[in-house]
Design an enzyme around this catalytic site. Structure first.
Site, PDB file in Angstrom:
ATOM      1  N   GLU A  85       0.822  -1.202   0.000  1.00 43.56           N
ATOM      2  CA  GLU A  85       0.000   0.000   0.000  1.00 43.56           C
ATOM      3  C   GLU A  85       0.865   1.266   0.000  1.00 43.56           C
ATOM      4  O   GLU A  85       1.711   1.462   0.869  1.00 43.56           O
ATOM      5  CB  GLU A  85      -0.916  -0.007   1.233  1.00 43.56           C
ATOM      6  CG  GLU A  85      -1.766   1.229   1.405  1.00 43.56           C
ATOM      7  CD  GLU A  85      -2.755   1.444   0.280  1.00 43.56           C
ATOM      8  OE1 GLU A  85      -2.901   2.602  -0.128  1.00 43.56           O
ATOM      9  OE2 GLU A  85      -3.374   0.461  -0.170  1.00 43.56           O
ATOM     10  N   THR A 131      -6.290   1.201  -5.580  1.00 42.68           N
ATOM     11  CA  THR A 131      -5.636  -0.051  -5.167  1.00 42.68           C
ATOM     12  C   THR A 131      -6.153  -1.237  -5.975  1.00 42.68           C
ATOM     13  O   THR A 131      -5.380  -2.099  -6.394  1.00 42.68           O
ATOM     14  CB  THR A 131      -5.864  -0.309  -3.665  1.00 42.68           C
ATOM     15  OG1 THR A 131      -5.202   0.718  -2.921  1.00 42.68           O
ATOM     16  CG2 THR A 131      -5.306  -1.649  -3.242  1.00 42.68           C
ATOM     17  N   HIS A 151      -1.805   2.988   4.454  1.00 41.77           N
ATOM     18  CA  HIS A 151      -2.845   3.635   3.650  1.00 41.77           C
ATOM     19  C   HIS A 151      -2.993   5.105   4.023  1.00 41.77           C
ATOM     20  O   HIS A 151      -2.919   5.478   5.190  1.00 41.77           O
ATOM     21  CB  HIS A 151      -4.184   2.911   3.859  1.00 41.77           C
ATOM     22  CG  HIS A 151      -5.233   3.230   2.831  1.00 41.77           C
ATOM     23  ND1 HIS A 151      -5.879   4.447   2.779  1.00 41.77           N
ATOM     24  CD2 HIS A 151      -5.746   2.489   1.813  1.00 41.77           C
ATOM     25  CE1 HIS A 151      -6.746   4.440   1.778  1.00 41.77           C
ATOM     26  NE2 HIS A 151      -6.682   3.261   1.184  1.00 41.77           N
ATOM     27  N   ASP A 191       1.468  -0.045  -5.012  1.00 45.92           N
ATOM     28  CA  ASP A 191       0.215  -0.028  -5.767  1.00 45.92           C
ATOM     29  C   ASP A 191      -0.087   1.320  -6.416  1.00 45.92           C
ATOM     30  O   ASP A 191      -0.626   1.385  -7.516  1.00 45.92           O
ATOM     31  CB  ASP A 191      -0.964  -0.486  -4.908  1.00 45.92           C
ATOM     32  CG  ASP A 191      -1.240   0.409  -3.704  1.00 45.92           C
ATOM     33  OD1 ASP A 191      -0.420   1.303  -3.409  1.00 45.92           O
ATOM     34  OD2 ASP A 191      -2.290   0.225  -3.042  1.00 45.92           O
ATOM     35  N   HIS A 192       0.237   2.424  -5.742  1.00 46.19           N
ATOM     36  CA  HIS A 192      -0.097   3.746  -6.298  1.00 46.19           C
ATOM     37  C   HIS A 192       0.646   4.829  -5.532  1.00 46.19           C
ATOM     38  O   HIS A 192       1.467   4.543  -4.654  1.00 46.19           O
ATOM     39  CB  HIS A 192      -1.612   4.003  -6.266  1.00 46.19           C
ATOM     40  CG  HIS A 192      -2.227   3.847  -4.906  1.00 46.19           C
ATOM     41  ND1 HIS A 192      -2.001   4.727  -3.866  1.00 46.19           N
ATOM     42  CD2 HIS A 192      -3.064   2.902  -4.397  1.00 46.19           C
ATOM     43  CE1 HIS A 192      -2.659   4.352  -2.798  1.00 46.19           C
ATOM     44  NE2 HIS A 192      -3.315   3.228  -3.083  1.00 46.19           N
TER      45      HIS A 192
END
Length: 632
Positions: free
Chosen positions: A268, A310, A423, A482-483
């Site tokens: 994450e 995600t 997150h 993921d990002h």
């Protein structure tokens, strides 16, 4: 002198123009307020937005919606305009908050995923700015004035035909300007209006209201079109593209992983800028740095997520298809048939399992993992929620419990793990442990560094445990981010941290890289690979290692491709040498960092890459993998 002034004022009050202005003050006021709000929103999403040309479509779109109000009686007209003001204001606020997180404009399909906000309420709350209340200020202030104005004007009666004539004139003027603006965009980028691949740029060219009108039209028309069959010629064109894209030319490392376990870890918000970076003399990710030194590290690897965030990273990594045009593929296309990584490994007698500590229904994973043919999904209810950090089960507990589960998996297996603790908005600092971030203490960047340092610690323990248990000796491990971690509106903190003054869009994209680390048994093949790639390329790369068939992948094998192609859902792209930034319609030379003029070759490349996005949309919209598998 005073008497003459009084006479002039009296004449003005009695004049038809003045009476007309007073009797239509609600329309004028609404138009001015909405124009100010839209232009203020425009300035916030893109400072270069405010050029004279954009005022025309903004004015025109307001004129169109206002034109209908003249048909109503005063009381109904005021109600109509007031409600419209409220709706537009809320849309602009939603657009702003969405932009701060996704750097995009919200769409109807994205609204379908609004229920996900319940699981990330802290993220949404952190995106709200007190200044956003500016958009609702007039809604409150105007209430007493509206009541007085209603009483004053309610006795005035107007004939329908003159009102209808005014409506026609206003409507036609607004529509004419809008059509001209939309046509200019269609001429410049023919596929943009239908694909909406570059929503920021489109909003910039035609204004916010027109964008949402076109989005609504596209959403409805797409639903209608998708109820019809795609033409045989279009199917054939897409199949030919897939055949060419999946043709094997070279075979570097082919079959290297056959018979071995595959462990993929999606981390994450892990961005590349923290790798091998220090703060106050201490490494931010010491454990990942250690594993990178004994693995193959791809340092030009980009995330390519869109509205699904995600879930898009998971979708691309497991299917090598682009994210949905709007919304999340995990919701919109969970009923489709896929030729996924799990499915292909199942066909080779692998046991396949997805593991994630969050609620099973979040991002529709409980449905989508079945569509992707995972044998099992170990979600929140499969773990002992004995410690929470951030949004849910801590990475420490999740990874500890995952190792114990994996030790009992039938070999060979494919384990797909998704972490959670790092997150956004990284506000659980009390549970991230002690990590000195110096001057960034209390900032978003500082909190992020603490969260990713925490996750790095847990990943280090997890990977070392796999090593100690001997699992690494018969496994290939792939790990990637993921990002993005730092939203666009906090980029200044990141650039300061990196000691970079360049604020160009190219520089921003340079920070949208995420690490991809592939570890082989005995630390073989370690080193750095500079190939430009993205999440679309993970499945083809792993398919080569595990000798899986390649049929419906839109990405490339990073071991056997000299293409630097990376296409983003918003229409931006790179070929490893040139970077095209869609929202400003600008090309950059990556090596020099300077802007370059568009050439016929670059325009052809842009059109070609946009076509690929359309192919992927058609595959999803018409469930074409099922069609191709059935030989229809």
């Amino acid at each position: 002198m005073n008497i003459s002034k009084f006479k002039i004022i009296s004449k003005l009050r009695d004049s038809k123009i003045f009476k007309m202005l007073i009797s239509n003050i609600d329309i004028l006021l609404f138009s001015i307020l909405i124009f100010i709000k839209i232009m203020n929103y425009a300035k916030q999403i893109s400072p270069e937005y405010l050029y004279i040309g954009v005022t025309h479509p903004v004015f025109a779109s307001i004129l169109v919606i206002v034109s209908f109000s003249v048909l109503f009686k005063v009381n109904k007209r005021i109600r109509y305009l007031y409600l419209l003001d409220l709706i537009i204001s809320l849309i602009l606020m939603a657009d702003l908050m969405y932009y701060r997180y996704f750097k995009d404009v919200i769409t109807l399909a994205a609204v379908k995923n609004a229920k996900l906000l319940g699981g990330v309420s802290s993220s949404v709350g952190s995106l709200f700015n007190v200044k956003d209340l500016f958009y609702l200020l007039d809604i409150v202030i105007l209430i007493p004035f509206i009541k007085r104005y209603k009483k004053r004007e309610s006795s005035r009666k107007k004939k329908f035909l003159p009102k209808f004539a005014v409506f026609i004139v206003m409507f036609l003027i607004g529509i004419s300007i809008d059509v001209k603006s939309v046509y200019a965009v269609a001429k410049e980028q023919p596929t943009l209006l239908s694909s909406m691949s570059n929503r920021i740029y489109l909003t910039k060219m035609i204004g916010n209201l027109n964008f949402h009108a076109i989005d609504a039209y596209n959403y409805i028309s797409t639903k209608f079109k998708n109820s019809k069959k795609i033409s045989a010629d279009d199917e054939k064109e897409i199949k030919n593209f897939l055949d060419q894209n999946n043709a094997v030319t070279t075979t570097n490392l082919k079959g290297e992983g056959e018979g071995k376990n595959l462990i993929v870890i999606q981390v994450e918000a892990l961005q590349q800028f923290v790798i091998n970076q220090k703060i106050n003399g201490k490494e931010i990710t010491p454990n990942l740095n250690k594993w990178i030194n004994k693995s193959l590290y791809f340092d030009n690897y980009f995330y390519q997520v869109a509205g699904g965030n995600t879930s898009d990273a998971e979708f691309m990594s497991n299917n090598s298809l682009y994210p949905a045009q709007s919304g999340a593929a995990y919701y919109s296309y969970s009923g489709n048939q896929y030729d996924s990584l799990a499915k292909q490994l199942n066909d080779k007698n692998y046991y396949t399992a997805a593991l994630h500590g969050n609620n099973e229904g979040f991002w529709n994973r409980n449905v989508m993992y079945k569509a992707e043919k995972f044998d099992d999904f170990y979600g929140e209810h499969s773990f002992n929620i004995d410690e929470t950090v951030g949004l849910g089960l801590s990475d420490k507990s999740f990874l500890d419990q995952s190792v114990e589960k994996m030790k009992n998996f039938k070999q060979p297996y494919y384990s797909f793990l998704v972490t959670l603790s790092s997150h956004y908005p990284y506000d659980d600092v009390k549970n991230y442990g002690d990590f000195d971030v110096g001057e960034y203490e209390g900032t978003l960047l500082g909190n992020y560094l603490k969260s990713i340092h925490y996750t790095d610690q847990q990943l280090g323990v997890f990977l070392d445990k796999l090593d100690k248990e001997g699992i690494t000796q018969n496994s290939i491990i792939a790990l990637y981010g993921d990002h993005f971690a730092i939203p666009k509106d906090n980029t200044d903190q990141l650039l300061k941290f990196e000691n970079v003054n360049d604020t160009s869009d190219l520089q921003w994209y340079e920070y949208q890289k995420v690490p991809l680390v592939i570890h082989f048994p005995e630390d073989s093949h370690k080193g750095i690979n500079h190939t430009y790639g993205g999440q679309m390329d993970l499945y083809p790369t792993l398919a080569n290692l595990f000798n899986l068939p390649k049929q419906y992948m839109m990405g490339k094998d990073l071991f056997n491709s000299d293409s630097g192609k990376v296409i983003f859902r918003n229409g931006s792209f790179t070929n490893g040498k040139i970077f095209y930034v869609s929202w400003t319609n600008t090309y950059y030379d990556i090596k020099s960092g300077k802007q370059v003029e568009e050439t016929d070759e670059l325009k052809k490349l842009r059109d070609e890459y946009n076509k690929e996005l359309e192919y992927s949309d058609d595959i999803l919209n018409h469930n074409l993998i099922k069609v191709f598998e059935n030989g229809n």
